[in-house]
Every structure is written in C-alpha cells, then in structure tokens.
Design a protein around this motif. Structure first.
Motif, PDB file in Angstrom:
ATOM      1  N   GLN A 130       0.820  -1.211   0.000  1.00 52.84           N
ATOM      2  CA  GLN A 130       0.000   0.000   0.000  1.00 52.84           C
ATOM      3  C   GLN A 130       0.855   1.264   0.000  1.00 52.84           C
ATOM      4  OE1 GLN A 130      -3.633  -0.380  -0.328  1.00 52.84           O
ATOM      5  NE2 GLN A 130      -2.464  -2.150  -1.004  1.00 52.84           N
ATOM      6  N   ASP A 131       1.528   1.475  -1.111  1.00 52.21           N
ATOM      7  CA  ASP A 131       2.330   2.667  -1.320  1.00 52.21           C
ATOM      8  C   ASP A 131       1.495   3.682  -2.101  1.00 52.21           C
ATOM      9  OD1 ASP A 131       4.328   4.042  -3.532  1.00 52.21           O
ATOM     10  OD2 ASP A 131       5.185   3.970  -1.515  1.00 52.21           O
ATOM     11  N   GLU A 132       1.376   4.890  -1.563  1.00 50.99           N
ATOM     12  CA  GLU A 132       0.489   5.880  -2.175  1.00 50.99           C
ATOM     13  C   GLU A 132       0.930   6.229  -3.590  1.00 50.99           C
ATOM     14  OE1 GLU A 132      -3.115   7.832  -1.717  1.00 50.99           O
ATOM     15  OE2 GLU A 132      -2.071   6.440  -0.379  1.00 50.99           O
ATOM     16  N   ASP A 133       2.241   6.288  -3.821  1.00 51.32           N
ATOM     17  CA  ASP A 133       2.729   6.589  -5.171  1.00 51.32           C
ATOM     18  C   ASP A 133       2.333   5.493  -6.154  1.00 51.32           C
ATOM     19  OD1 ASP A 133       3.866   8.936  -4.305  1.00 51.32           O
ATOM     20  OD2 ASP A 133       5.870   8.080  -4.036  1.00 51.32           O
ATOM     21  N   ALA A 134       2.404   4.218  -5.704  1.00 49.01           N
ATOM     22  CA  ALA A 134       2.039   3.104  -6.578  1.00 49.01           C
ATOM     23  C   ALA A 134       0.552   3.141  -6.909  1.00 49.01           C
ATOM     24  CB  ALA A 134       2.403   1.779  -5.910  1.00 49.01           C
ATOM     25  N   ILE A 135      -0.263   3.514  -5.911  1.00 47.95           N
ATOM     26  CA  ILE A 135      -1.707   3.600  -6.150  1.00 47.95           C
ATOM     27  C   ILE A 135      -2.008   4.692  -7.167  1.00 47.95           C
ATOM     28  CG2 ILE A 135      -3.951   4.050  -5.094  1.00 47.95           C
ATOM     29  CD1 ILE A 135      -2.792   2.914  -2.480  1.00 47.95           C
ATOM     30  N   GLU A 137       0.051   5.863  -9.429  1.00 52.00           N
ATOM     31  CA  GLU A 137       0.559   5.421 -10.735  1.00 52.00           C
ATOM     32  C   GLU A 137      -0.437   4.496 -11.420  1.00 52.00           C
ATOM     33  OE1 GLU A 137       4.381   3.677 -10.258  1.00 52.00           O
ATOM     34  OE2 GLU A 137       5.332   5.530  -9.561  1.00 52.00           O
ATOM     35  N   ALA A 138      -1.086   3.625 -10.637  1.00 49.59           N
ATOM     36  CA  ALA A 138      -2.107   2.738 -11.195  1.00 49.59           C
ATOM     37  C   ALA A 138      -3.290   3.549 -11.708  1.00 49.59           C
ATOM     38  CB  ALA A 138      -2.563   1.743 -10.136  1.00 49.59           C
ATOM     39  N   TYR A 139      -3.633   4.600 -10.985  1.00 48.47           N
ATOM     40  CA  TYR A 139      -4.723   5.494 -11.424  1.00 48.47           C
ATOM     41  C   TYR A 139      -4.362   6.155 -12.745  1.00 48.47           C
ATOM     42  CZ  TYR A 139      -7.685   9.658 -11.568  1.00 48.47           C
ATOM     43  OH  TYR A 139      -8.567  10.645 -11.954  1.00 48.47           O
ATOM     44  N   GLU A 140      -3.147   6.676 -12.837  1.00 49.63           N
ATOM     45  CA  GLU A 140      -2.706   7.340 -14.061  1.00 49.63           C
ATOM     46  C   GLU A 140      -2.687   6.370 -15.237  1.00 49.63           C
ATOM     47  OE1 GLU A 140      -1.373  10.760 -14.770  1.00 49.63           O
ATOM     48  OE2 GLU A 140      -2.927  10.892 -13.230  1.00 49.63           O
ATOM     49  N   ALA A 141      -2.191   5.161 -14.977  1.00 48.15           N
ATOM     50  CA  ALA A 141      -2.099   4.174 -16.052  1.00 48.15           C
ATOM     51  C   ALA A 141      -3.472   3.807 -16.592  1.00 48.15           C
ATOM     52  CB  ALA A 141      -1.378   2.932 -15.553  1.00 48.15           C
ATOM     53  N   ARG A 142      -4.439   3.745 -15.684  1.00 50.67           N
ATOM     54  CA  ARG A 142      -5.772   3.321 -16.112  1.00 50.67           C
ATOM     55  C   ARG A 142      -6.592   4.463 -16.689  1.00 50.67           C
ATOM     56  NH1 ARG A 142      -9.250  -0.501 -12.273  1.00 50.67           N
ATOM     57  NH2 ARG A 142      -7.361  -1.702 -12.745  1.00 50.67           N
ATOM     58  N   TYR A 143      -6.425   5.669 -16.148  1.00 49.75           N
ATOM     59  CA  TYR A 143      -7.358   6.740 -16.494  1.00 49.75           C
ATOM     60  C   TYR A 143      -6.733   7.942 -17.184  1.00 49.75           C
ATOM     61  CZ  TYR A 143     -10.512   4.217 -13.377  1.00 49.75           C
ATOM     62  OH  TYR A 143     -11.300   3.257 -12.779  1.00 49.75           O
ATOM     63  N   SER A 144      -5.410   7.958 -17.403  1.00 49.91           N
ATOM     64  CA  SER A 144      -4.786   9.159 -17.961  1.00 49.91           C
ATOM     65  C   SER A 144      -5.318   9.484 -19.353  1.00 49.91           C
ATOM     66  CB  SER A 144      -3.265   8.989 -18.012  1.00 49.91           C
ATOM     67  OG  SER A 144      -2.912   7.889 -18.828  1.00 49.91           O
ATOM     68  N   THR A 145      -5.617   8.469 -20.154  1.00 47.81           N
ATOM     69  CA  THR A 145      -6.169   8.716 -21.496  1.00 47.81           C
ATOM     70  C   THR A 145      -7.662   8.449 -21.541  1.00 47.81           C
ATOM     71  OG1 THR A 145      -5.690   6.430 -22.160  1.00 47.81           O
ATOM     72  CG2 THR A 145      -3.976   8.068 -22.565  1.00 47.81           C
ATOM     73  N   HIS A 146      -8.243   8.217 -20.367  1.00 49.27           N
ATOM     74  CA  HIS A 146      -9.649   7.817 -20.304  1.00 49.27           C
ATOM     75  C   HIS A 146     -10.578   8.906 -20.813  1.00 49.27           C
ATOM     76  CE1 HIS A 146     -13.324   6.116 -18.426  1.00 49.27           C
ATOM     77  NE2 HIS A 146     -12.670   4.991 -18.529  1.00 49.27           N
ATOM     78  N   SER A 147     -10.186  10.169 -20.578  1.00 46.98           N
ATOM     79  CA  SER A 147     -11.073  11.268 -20.948  1.00 46.98           C
ATOM     80  C   SER A 147     -11.263  11.378 -22.461  1.00 46.98           C
ATOM     81  CB  SER A 147     -10.527  12.593 -20.402  1.00 46.98           C
ATOM     82  OG  SER A 147      -9.239  12.839 -20.913  1.00 46.98           O
ATOM     83  N   SER A 148     -10.339  10.792 -23.246  1.00 48.21           N
ATOM     84  CA  SER A 148     -10.467  10.848 -24.698  1.00 48.21           C
ATOM     85  C   SER A 148     -11.193   9.635 -25.259  1.00 48.21           C
ATOM     86  CB  SER A 148      -9.081  10.958 -25.337  1.00 48.21           C
ATOM     87  OG  SER A 148      -8.317   9.793 -25.064  1.00 48.21           O
ATOM     88  N   ALA A 255      -6.272   0.295  -4.619  1.00 52.35           N
ATOM     89  CA  ALA A 255      -5.419  -0.226  -3.554  1.00 52.35           C
ATOM     90  C   ALA A 255      -5.671  -1.706  -3.329  1.00 52.35           C
ATOM     91  CB  ALA A 255      -5.667   0.558  -2.264  1.00 52.35           C
ATOM     92  N   GLN A 256      -6.947  -2.101  -3.377  1.00 54.54           N
ATOM     93  CA  GLN A 256      -7.296  -3.504  -3.198  1.00 54.54           C
ATOM     94  C   GLN A 256      -6.767  -4.349  -4.345  1.00 54.54           C
ATOM     95  OE1 GLN A 256      -8.609  -4.735  -0.519  1.00 54.54           O
ATOM     96  NE2 GLN A 256      -8.808  -6.845  -1.235  1.00 54.54           N
ATOM     97  N   GLU A 257      -6.862  -3.848  -5.560  1.00 50.91           N
ATOM     98  CA  GLU A 257      -6.347  -4.584  -6.711  1.00 50.91           C
ATOM     99  C   GLU A 257      -4.830  -4.757  -6.618  1.00 50.91           C
ATOM    100  OE1 GLU A 257      -7.612  -2.539 -10.199  1.00 50.91           O
ATOM    101  OE2 GLU A 257      -9.747  -2.898  -9.838  1.00 50.91           O
ATOM    102  N   ILE A 258      -4.136  -3.704  -6.193  1.00 54.13           N
ATOM    103  CA  ILE A 258      -2.680  -3.783  -6.038  1.00 54.13           C
ATOM    104  C   ILE A 258      -2.324  -4.798  -4.965  1.00 54.13           C
ATOM    105  CG2 ILE A 258      -0.668  -2.500  -5.209  1.00 54.13           C
ATOM    106  CD1 ILE A 258      -1.852  -0.026  -6.611  1.00 54.13           C
TER     107      ILE A 258
END
Length: 297
Positions: A130-135, A137-148, A255-258
């Motif tokens: 449960q590292d906040e940076d890793a969580i 990063e997972a958010y960015e990986a999943r949703y960074s291009t999501h808005s397009s 966090a749960q998925e990680i």
C-alpha cells in the motif's frame, strides 16, 4: 446481584435469549479502555491461573473478538465475567486429557494454525503493497487517457453470408427501417430487440466490429463487416465521451487490486521456489477424504 455465569459455549450461545433477559435491566457500559489500562496491561497479563496454567489477557481479548456481535455488545463487566468463566471451564476440561491430544483435534489445530499463520503473511504482503505513489501510478495508467475514450450505442443485423449482408444494406439504403429489418432478418440474439446492443466501450466487442464502429459517425450504417459470428450491418446510434473518475473515488478499489496482485505474485513465487512432493499412493480414492472415522482412530 448477577447470577453466576454458566459455561459460555454450551449455555450462552445456545441460550442467548435467556442470557439477554437476565441482563436486560443492566445499563450498557461498553467503552474504550483507558490510556492507563493500555499502558499497565499487555497481552501476557495473567488474569487467571488454573492448576498452574495461565489464562492471559490475550486469550480473553481473542475470545471476545470471536463472539457473535450480539454477545460482544454486553456490558463490559458482564462479558468479562462470562468469558473468564468460559476460559476457566474450558481449561479444567481440557486438563482432564493430561496432555493427550486426540488425533482429530491435532489435525484440526494444525489446519487452524496453518490458516491463521498464512493469513498473517497475506496481511503483511497486502500492507507492504500500500504505497500511495504506486496507487496513484495505477490510477494514471488506467485513467490518464480515459477522458479521450468514447462509449458507443449501436445496433446491428447479423446474417450468415456476405451476399445476404449486401442485400440488407441495399434495403436499408433504400429507406427500410433498421429496427424492422433487424427483427425480420437478424439471426443474432439482439434481433427481436431491433438489433440494439446498448452502450459499450472499447475492448468490449470483437476487433473487426469495434474497428468499424470507431470509423463511424452517429446515424451511419456500415457496409458488411465479417466477424467470427457471421456478417454484420451496423448502425451507430450515438457516441459519447467517458469522464475519468476522481482519484479519491477509485483509490480504495485500486489499492485492493494492487494488494491482491501483490499476494498473487508473492504466492506464485513462493510455490515455484518451494520443494513440493506429491507421493504416489497406491489405489487412492479421493472419496476417502469424506471419511471422518479415519481421524477418530
């Protein structure tokens, strides 16, 4: 004046209604332990000694935690006395075996110990992941291009051959209603519903179907498209942008998925590295695992 408590496992759990009635007039006094109590006592604090065998605060705490919720809400002084009595009675009973552990009990203890210790390791793996940076990063990986990204609402008519698909397309181009044509001609399960597929995102349809939809505008009807299911004529009813959720909305899920992935990765590594032997047992029938008499021998 409180009645002397009876053996909790046999009486309290079995006769919960009568116990609640006995103490119904008692005000609930459950509360957080004082700071002084936390400082002065540890898990090894001895609260009773039975024929030289210690019963500790740790035993009491875990006995309390294992109770069903309705019993854990009893007033603290009442529950304390009940649990002490239970632990004393269990101790004097088990001492009658004079150190002998029946085979079935031994295997049960082994299984319970194995499960509890494995659970402790899993908890540690999950906590360390449960590292906040890793969580984030997972958010960015999943949703960074999501808005397009887009969602699509489409209908289709599925037929068996390219020739029939071309005929369907020609009739639609001449003005035949798509929904009517789907109901009369589509062999797909959506046919009776006018071919409607509802909303879907990228990755939810087979590639050939998705690629065709990506090139279409709302209201367009495609040329025949072949997939593993047959030949499709597709109508794009609408498309819309997908908004990425806020980080706080999905943080716990990520966090749960990680944590789960960390456990799976570690477990895979441990089992791969472990020396595991599975000896051949002659004439072994798996159904024998249902025979409880074996552990009672």
């Amino acid at each position: 004046m409180l009645k002397h408590p009876t053996f909790l496992t046999a009486a309290l759990l079995a006769l919960g209604l009568s116990v609640n009635t006995v103490y119904a007039e008692e005000p609930e006094t459950t509360s957080e332990p004082t700071a002084e109590a936390k400082i002065n006592h540890s898990a090894n604090t001895v609260i009773a000694v039975v024929n030289g065998e210690d019963i500790t605060l740790g035993h009491l705490i875990l006995a309390q935690a294992a109770l069903p919720e309705q019993y854990r809400t009893l007033p603290d002084d009442v529950l304390f006395n009940l649990l002490i009595e239970q632990l004393i009675q269990q101790t004097v009973l088990k001492q009658q075996l004079h150190g002998e552990v029946p085979q079935g009990v031994k295997f049960s203890i082994d299984n319970q110990s194995r499960s509890l210790l494995a659970g402790e390791v899993i908890s540690r793996i999950m906590a360390s992941s449960q590292d906040e940076d890793a969580i984030y990063e997972a958010y960015e990986a999943r949703y960074s291009t999501h808005s397009s990204d887009n969602e699509f609402n489409a209908s289709h008519i599925l037929v068996e051959t390219e020739e029939r698909a071309k005929e369907v397309k020609a009739e639609l181009d001449s003005g035949v209603d798509f929904e009517v044509m789907a109901k009369s001609s589509s062999i797909g399960p959506s046919g009776p519903n006018g071919g409607a597929l509802g909303w879907f995102g990228t990755g939810q349809m087979v590639p050939e179907f998705e690629n065709a939809v990506l090139e279409m505008r709302s209201g367009d009807i495609s040329n025949p498209v072949q997939t593993q299911f047959g030949w499709h004529v597709i109508k794009l009813n609408d498309r819309r942008k997908i908004s990425a959720p806020e980080f706080d909305e999905v943080r716990e899920q990520l966090a749960q998925e990680i944590a789960q992935q960390a456990v799976e990765d570690r477990l895979s590594q441990l089992t791969t590295d472990a020396e595991v032997e599975r000896p051949e047992i002659e004439n072994f029938d798996p159904a024998v695992m249902r025979d409880l008499t074996i552990v009672q021998q």
